[in-house]
Motif scaffolding. Structure first.
Motif, PDB file in Angstrom:
ATOM      1  N   HIS A   1       0.831  -1.209   0.000  1.00  0.00           N
ATOM      2  CA  HIS A   1       0.000   0.000   0.000  1.00  0.00           C
ATOM      3  C   HIS A   1       0.866   1.260   0.000  1.00  0.00           C
ATOM      4  CE1 HIS A   1      -3.422   2.570   0.906  1.00  0.00           C
ATOM      5  NE2 HIS A   1      -2.780   3.028   1.963  1.00  0.00           N
TER       6      HIS A   1
ATOM      7  N   LEU B   1      -8.206   0.712  -0.534  1.00  0.00           N
ATOM      8  CA  LEU B   1      -7.525  -0.113  -1.539  1.00  0.00           C
ATOM      9  C   LEU B   1      -8.201   0.009  -2.900  1.00  0.00           C
ATOM     10  CD1 LEU B   1      -6.846  -3.289   0.641  1.00  0.00           C
ATOM     11  CD2 LEU B   1      -5.171  -1.576  -0.098  1.00  0.00           C
TER      12      LEU B   1
ATOM     13  N   ALA C   1       3.048   1.680  -3.270  1.00  0.00           N
ATOM     14  CA  ALA C   1       2.262   2.215  -4.388  1.00  0.00           C
ATOM     15  C   ALA C   1       2.244   3.733  -4.352  1.00  0.00           C
ATOM     16  CB  ALA C   1       0.836   1.664  -4.347  1.00  0.00           C
TER      17      ALA C   1
ATOM     18  N   ASN D   1      -7.569   3.481  -4.455  1.00  0.00           N
ATOM     19  CA  ASN D   1      -6.255   3.582  -5.086  1.00  0.00           C
ATOM     20  C   ASN D   1      -6.223   2.872  -6.429  1.00  0.00           C
ATOM     21  OD1 ASN D   1      -5.392   5.043  -2.894  1.00  0.00           O
ATOM     22  ND2 ASN D   1      -4.339   3.335  -1.929  1.00  0.00           N
TER      23      ASN D   1
ATOM     24  N   ASP E   1      -0.550  -1.684  -5.728  1.00  0.00           N
ATOM     25  CA  ASP E   1      -1.916  -1.663  -5.196  1.00  0.00           C
ATOM     26  C   ASP E   1      -2.616  -2.996  -5.389  1.00  0.00           C
ATOM     27  OD1 ASP E   1      -2.098   0.858  -3.972  1.00  0.00           O
ATOM     28  OD2 ASP E   1      -2.467   1.839  -5.888  1.00  0.00           O
TER      29      ASP E   1
END
Length: 160
Positions: free
Chosen positions: A51, A98, A54, A101, A67
């Motif tokens: 996470h 999540l 990214a 993104n 991601d």
């Protein structure tokens, strides 16, 4: 202190370096942690590392790779494991961010239908978020990405 705690502390240290402006050093530290945890390692560690990695990549394709890894790790994470780190955590609460993104990455790559699908997945899980700064930030992010999608923009957003 457990090994898991030490890993989360190292992740936090790397993220702090990145937030202070040294993205390259933060990427290097997180990549080394990723290598030490391994692709089958602790899902909380993998999700957290991916996470944050990214976020440290400027190109949407690079961010997308991380991601996807974060989402994959979340899919194998349990609430019990998440709560070992923080008793307030629920894995369901990870998904809005999540998917947001992923939506933004796909939008930046021009895959608008896929971006819309991930925004829908994020919105579907908003009930898992609290009415706090984090939850409100995720909602604002969804709104920003949705607006950019409506405009057909593939530009990086200052807010995301």
């Amino acid at each position: 202190m457990t090994v898991a705690d030490q890993t989360m502390m190292a992740i936090n240290d790397a993220v702090t370096v990145g937030r202070k402006g040294d993205s390259a050093e933060a990427r290097q530290a997180l990549a080394a942690l990723w290598d030490s945890v391994g692709v089958t390692g602790d899902p909380l560690h993998r999700c957290t590392i991916a996470h944050y990695l990214a976020d440290l990549h400027d190109h949407a394709a690079d961010a997308l790779t991380w991601d996807i890894r974060a989402l994959d790790a979340a899919d194998s994470l349990t609430d019990d494991r998440a709560r070992q780190h923080d008793s307030s955590l629920s894995v369901r609460g990870f998904y809005p961010s999540l998917h947001l993104n992923l939506a933004d990455n796909y939008r930046r790559l021009g895959a608008f239908d896929t971006a819309h699908a991930h925004l829908a997945a994020a919105r579907k899980r908003l009930d898992a978020l609290g009415d706090d700064a984090y939850g409100l930030g995720v909602i604002a992010g969804i709104d920003h990405v949705e607006k950019a999608l409506a405009e057909g923009s593939t530009q990086r957003l200052a807010t995301h």
